[in-house]
Design a protein around this motif. Structure first.
Motif, short mmCIF file in Angstrom:
data_model
loop_
_atom_site.label_atom_id
_atom_site.label_comp_id
_atom_site.label_asym_id
_atom_site.label_seq_id
_atom_site.Cartn_x
_atom_site.Cartn_y
_atom_site.Cartn_z
N TYR A 279 0.80 -1.22 0.00
CA TYR A 279 0.00 0.00 0.00
C TYR A 279 0.83 1.27 0.00
N ASP A 280 2.14 1.15 0.18
CA ASP A 280 3.00 2.34 0.14
C ASP A 280 4.40 1.89 -0.29
N ILE A 281 5.22 2.87 -0.67
CA ILE A 281 6.58 2.55 -1.09
C ILE A 281 7.59 2.83 0.00
N VAL A 282 7.11 3.29 1.16
CA VAL A 282 7.98 3.50 2.32
C VAL A 282 7.36 2.80 3.53
N PRO B 237 12.48 -4.32 3.78
CA PRO B 237 12.75 -4.25 2.33
C PRO B 237 12.58 -5.61 1.65
N GLY B 238 11.78 -5.63 0.61
CA GLY B 238 11.61 -6.83 -0.20
C GLY B 238 10.72 -7.90 0.37
N LEU B 239 10.13 -7.66 1.55
CA LEU B 239 9.34 -8.71 2.18
C LEU B 239 7.84 -8.46 2.17
N SER B 240 7.40 -7.34 1.61
CA SER B 240 5.95 -7.13 1.43
C SER B 240 5.56 -7.82 0.12
N ARG B 241 5.74 -9.11 0.11
CA ARG B 241 5.77 -9.90 -1.12
C ARG B 241 4.54 -10.78 -1.23
N GLY C 213 5.64 -21.96 4.03
CA GLY C 213 5.40 -22.48 5.37
C GLY C 213 5.28 -21.41 6.44
N LEU C 214 5.64 -20.19 6.12
CA LEU C 214 5.53 -19.09 7.08
C LEU C 214 4.32 -18.22 6.75
N GLY C 215 3.92 -17.41 7.71
CA GLY C 215 2.81 -16.49 7.51
C GLY C 215 3.22 -15.07 7.82
N SER C 216 2.42 -14.12 7.34
CA SER C 216 2.71 -12.69 7.51
C SER C 216 1.94 -12.11 8.69
N ARG C 217 2.61 -11.31 9.48
CA ARG C 217 2.00 -10.61 10.60
C ARG C 217 0.99 -9.59 10.09
N HIS C 218 0.13 -9.11 10.98
CA HIS C 218 -0.99 -8.23 10.63
C HIS C 218 -0.54 -6.94 9.95
N ASN C 219 -1.34 -6.50 8.95
CA ASN C 219 -0.97 -5.32 8.18
C ASN C 219 -2.15 -4.85 7.33
N VAL C 220 -2.00 -3.68 6.71
CA VAL C 220 -3.00 -3.15 5.80
C VAL C 220 -3.19 -4.09 4.61
N VAL C 221 -2.09 -4.62 4.09
CA VAL C 221 -2.12 -5.61 3.01
C VAL C 221 -1.82 -6.96 3.63
N LYS C 222 -2.53 -7.98 3.23
CA LYS C 222 -2.47 -9.28 3.91
C LYS C 222 -1.06 -9.84 4.01
N TRP C 223 -0.22 -9.56 3.03
CA TRP C 223 1.14 -10.09 3.01
C TRP C 223 2.17 -8.97 3.19
N GLY C 224 1.73 -7.81 3.71
CA GLY C 224 2.58 -6.63 3.71
C GLY C 224 3.64 -6.57 4.79
#
Length: 932
Positions: free
Chosen positions: A406-409, A422-426, A588-599
């Motif tokens: 949702y953002d570039i920063v 960096p590189g992990l909002s994938r 096998g891993l999951g993403s912590r809570h964020n505006v974007v599900k994988w952010g």
């Protein structure tokens, strides 16, 4: 002896009784298990249904056969297979399948004994080119390779549908401006592998795997899995569709994603019909060539027309589009060179379409259709030899599928509670599963029958055990049954119900819908905005943060409520797919809570752990969820690449270095839950031994489960010097995947081992895993260590060391952990010791963080866009944690509960939270405040 030969199930009874006698236990065959429909099924529709039933340990040998009868005493065919085993080898969970007649109502009874043979003949054969499934009412051909997942569907020798394939539209880059027209390319599914997973006698399951192939570029991308479900004597076919996003989120924009079939049509155009289901049993139904409202034609009877009829327009293409959760339109056109004509509109379409003529046709239903917008249903070329029926799971009439962050920063953990790296909002590796049902028909269905199909496809049938029976078997660890027999219990139960009711309404009032979002909850609430923080960093989508799936599943287990099941089902479908990685280096891993599900940049095993998904799998036998749980077995591989403490506590130069580091809790607890699940599903003791390798390692550590680090490289200190870690440190240990062993990592400041209490260790599913695991392992030393953790988890080193000898320190509950996990751990300590101080500590701390009640008020007018309820003091963290703690405490302290009702104290949050403020769920630092 002759009886045993004639009735082999009697031999199983005898065998079980012999085993019971040898073990010294008075195990007997369980009485009949009562089953009931979760939801009242649609009238007049036979139901092919699959479900799971648990058994108490030692009660049912794995060779046992079963029979099923309905409320009228009619014996029904039943197929069974093992889902899980107890450590003694007896059945823990069994899967079942049957076909319930349309007239079946009331309860069903499941008992041991021989099953009734199916009336239909279900056969699955492989001729080297395709799999042929024959149910006795339908024949389906499934090619072993090529572009089609279904080659043909026939009834009585007449082909009803053919050329079933997956379709997609890829857009090259975003349409940044309205005038942009990025290049688009059509993709079609290409089958690579077909597996018959079950072949009868009641149910057949065929798994089709493949990838989408570019029509122009020949590019292969978007791996898919489709499962097809068939039932003996039935024509309906269930289709479960999964895609995994493996593209470049900066340039690969899906513009359409769907499933299409060709439907042969043989009658004159005036006797061909298109139907779309509407809300509340409504139905839109029109012939291709209307005859001015002639009753015969409108009734779906043969119509030859009348004078001048042939000059009437023939409508060729039809479309129902649901671009948002609150509105759909139906349009049609005569040909691609002419305009679309608006026909009708509504709010929420259930997702059913039919195209056919008097000799039959195909109906298609998409579950959670409007909830998963943008979606559409389309009929093309209906006036030709074969119509195309397309279910667009992502509609081309909607916007492009934008998978970017949702953002570039990044916006900082302390400012926005997010941990973007960096590189992990994938998005690479996330998945989405959709459920469809095909309804082939040999004749034009009656309108009422069409509506019944739509209803059944929306709420797939499920048989369920009673909460009392589920509880009696001892599955899923510690949980309680509802009890309102005292003012205290009544008030607590009302609180649990109120919070569940509040969340059910919040889903709709705040429109928590969308293809990638539906099912999940938001994390934190803003009182001044009267809005959940959908746009503020880590306060947005919850992504299972503090055990939300377990809260909902335990709530269902104890109540049996269909509405709670559907909440938990939707949340499980979403969070097991969309914020978990299924491909790539983070698989096998999951993403912590964020505006974007994988952010978020924190990628952890506790988010993707099997403990969250097990209830859904065992209650429904859902094979896709079985796949997902097996995927978590490699989460430790990914955790070695993405050290969960790589930012909060990097490895210290000059200290011993480790190839992999994890925390005992929540990481090892999550791994253990994954391994426990595979152990019980397969009976393979290698997974038990892997758990025991960690147990042996922990028991050799100086402070058992409390061993960890208090100090490390602190990024907030000048020069990143060694200092005290935030959150009181963590139980960081070395991990060897080859052996499963854990290694002490010395504290870099003290140069020795130190005891640590870590606030995340047990509040993200770890406590529930341990409550279930400890008695299953039967290791008294480890049970002692776990009890010590619960009794005196906050004790200093000298007390922990002394307690390893005395086993009785802290009997006044002074060392119970003062955090969200404290009350449930104190309750466990009471259940094991019966020391009143532990029960008192548990009960007094139960509602200290809120979440025990929801007292909403209705907002309207200029304060909000639409009327909605607001309950201050509620966040999903405290709702899930207080809910779980309450459910567990009511069981663990059931003989020590007070009589009088507790005071309803709800913390009020009456101002906007700003930079540096903790999240709504905590009066102190965020529960996972250390940057990763």
């Amino acid at each position: 002896m002759k009886s045993f030969l004639k009735f082999p199930w009697l031999a199983l009874v005898a065998l079980m009784l012999i085993r019971a006698a040898a073990s010294g236990h008075a195990a007997t065959l369980p009485p009949s298990v009562q089953l009931h429909w979760l939801d009242q099924p649609a009238a007049g529709v036979a139901q092919g249904v699959s479900w799971g039933v648990p058994w108490a340990q030692g009660a049912v040998p794995r060779e046992t056969t079963f029979n099923l009868t309905d409320a009228a005493g009619k014996s029904l065919p039943v197929q069974t297979w093992p889902l899980a085993y107890w450590p003694d080898g007896s059945l823990k969970w069994s899967g079942f399948a049957t076909v319930a007649p349309a007239e079946s109502k009331g309860a069903f009874m499941l008992a041991t004994g021989p099953s009734t043979a199916p009336t239909g003949t279900l056969r699955v054969t492989n001729d080297g080119q395709s799999i042929l499934v024959e149910t006795g009412a339908l024949t389906c051909s499934i090619p072993l390779s090529g572009p089609y997942v279904v080659d043909s569907i026939s009834i009585g020798g007449r082909e009803i549908a053919r050329a079933g394939q997956l379709v997609g539209i890829l857009q090259d880059g975003p349409a940044t401006n309205p005038e942009d027209a990025p290049k688009r390319e059509k993709f079609f599914g290409a089958v690579k592998k077909v597996t018959v997973e079950q072949s009868g006698p009641v149910r057949a399951v065929v798994k089709v795997e493949g990838i989408h192939h570019g029509a122009e570029s020949a590019r292969d991308w978007l791996p898919f899995t489709v499962r097809l479900y068939f039932y003996t004597g039935e024509t309906a076919v269930r289709l479960v569709h999964t895609i995994v996003f493996d593209g470049n989120q900066e340039k690969d924009f899906v513009r359409g994603l769907g499933v299409q079939f060709a439907v042969p049509l043989r009658e004159a155009v005036q006797n061909r019909h298109v139907r779309f289901a509407g809300a509340d049993g409504g139905l839109w139904s029109e012939p291709l060539q209307p005859g001015g409202g002639h009753a015969t034609q409108e009734a779906g009877e043969p119509f030859t027309g009348r004078r001048g009829f042939a000059q009437n327009a023939v409508w060729d293409d039809f479309k129902l589009a649901q671009p948002n959760p609150d509105g759909f339109t139906i349009v049609k056109r005569t040909n691609p060179k002419s305009t679309w004509l608006f026909s009708a509109a509504g709010r929420r379409a259930p997702g059913f379409a039919f195209v056919g003529d008097l000799s039959g046709g195909l109906g298609l239903s998409v579950k959670n259709f409007w909830q998963s917008y943008p979606a559409s249903l389309e009929v093309r070329h209906a006036s030709g030899a074969a119509a195309e029926l397309i279910a667009w799971l992502w509609s081309p009439d909607g916007p492009e599928m934008d998978m970017r962050h949702y953002d570039i920063v990044a916006h900082g953990l302390l400012t926005s509670y997010e941990d973007v790296q960096p590189g992990l909002s994938r998005a690479y590796g996330v998945a989405r599963t959709s459920e469809l049902t095909l309804y082939p028909a040999r004749a034009l269905p009656a309108r009422t029958a069409t509506v019944a199909m739509a209803k059944t496809g929306t709420e797939l049938p499920l048989l369920a055990c009673t909460p009392d029976y589920l509880h009696s078997t001892g599955v899923f660890g510690v949980w309680s049954l509802p009890d309102r027999s005292t003012p205290f219990k009544k008030t607590v139960e009302e609180g649990l119900d109120a919070v569940l009711a509040y969340y059910a309404k919040q889903v709709d009032q705040h429109h928590w819908y969308g293809f990638w979002q539906y099912g999940d909850f938001m994390h934190s609430y803003s009182a001044p905005r009267h809005m959940w923080h959908y746009d503020w960093g880590g306060h947005a989508w919850d992504n299972t943060e503090l055990g939300t799936p377990l809260w909902l599943w335990y709530s269902f287990l104890r109540t049996g409520r269909a509405d709670v099941f559907r909440l938990a089902e939707a949340l499980t479908r979403n969070t097991s797919e969309t914020n978990v990685y299924h491909l790539g280096d983070m698989a096998g891993l999951g993403s912590r809570h964020n505006v974007v599900k994988w952010g978020d940049g924190a990628k952890e095993a506790r988010i993707s752990q099997s403990a969250h998904w097990r209830p859904f799998y065992y209650l429904t036998t859902d094979e896709r969820t079985g796949d997902l749980m097996r995927e978590t077995l490699v989460s430790d591989v990914a955790a070695a690449k993405f050290d969960p403490m790589r930012v909060a506590a990097p490895q210290v130069p000059g200290e011993p270095q480790f190839a992999a580091r994890i925390r005992i809790g929540p990481d090892w607890f999550a791994f253990v839950g994954n391994w426990l699940t595979e152990w019980e599903r397969t009976g393979d003791t290698a997974w038990r031994d892997r758990i025991l390798a960690g147990v042996d390692s922990i028991m050799a550590m100086p402070y058992w489960l409390q061993t960890g680090q208090l100090h490390g490289l602190n990024p907030d200190l000048p020069g990143g010097n060694i200092g005290k870690l935030k959150g009181g440190g963590a139980q960081i240990v070395g991990y060897d995947r080859a052996t499963g062993k854990l290694t002490v990592i010395r504290d870099p400041l003290t140069k020795g081992s130190v005891p640590v209490s870590y606030n995340l260790a047990t509040i993200q599913g770890g406590g529930e895993v341990m409550f279930e695991l400890v008695p299953l392992l039967g290791r008294k030393d480890f049970a002692t260590a776990w009890l010590q953790y619960c009794r005196i988890g906050g004790a200093p080193a000298e007390v922990l060391t002394l307690d390893q000898t005395t086993g009785g320190e802290g009997a006044d509950a002074r060392y119970i952990l003062n955090e969200q996990s404290g009350p449930r751990l104190a309750a466990y300590a009471y259940a094991q010791t019966k020391i009143p101080a532990f029960a008192q500590k548990a009960i007094s701390g139960l509602f200290s963080r809120g979440g025990g009640w929801a007292s909403p008020k209705l907002l309207a007018g200029s304060d909000v866009l639409n009327p909605r309820e607001e309950a201050l003091g509620i966040s999903t963290n405290n709702a899930a944690q207080t809910g779980l703690t309450t459910i567990e405490l009511l069981e663990l302290c059931k003989d020590a509960l007070p009589i009088e009702a507790p005071a309803r104290t709800v913390p009020a949050l009456d101002r906007e939270r700003g930079p540096g403020d903790p999240p709504d769920d905590s009066p102190g630092p965020p529960p996972d405040a250390p940057p990763r």
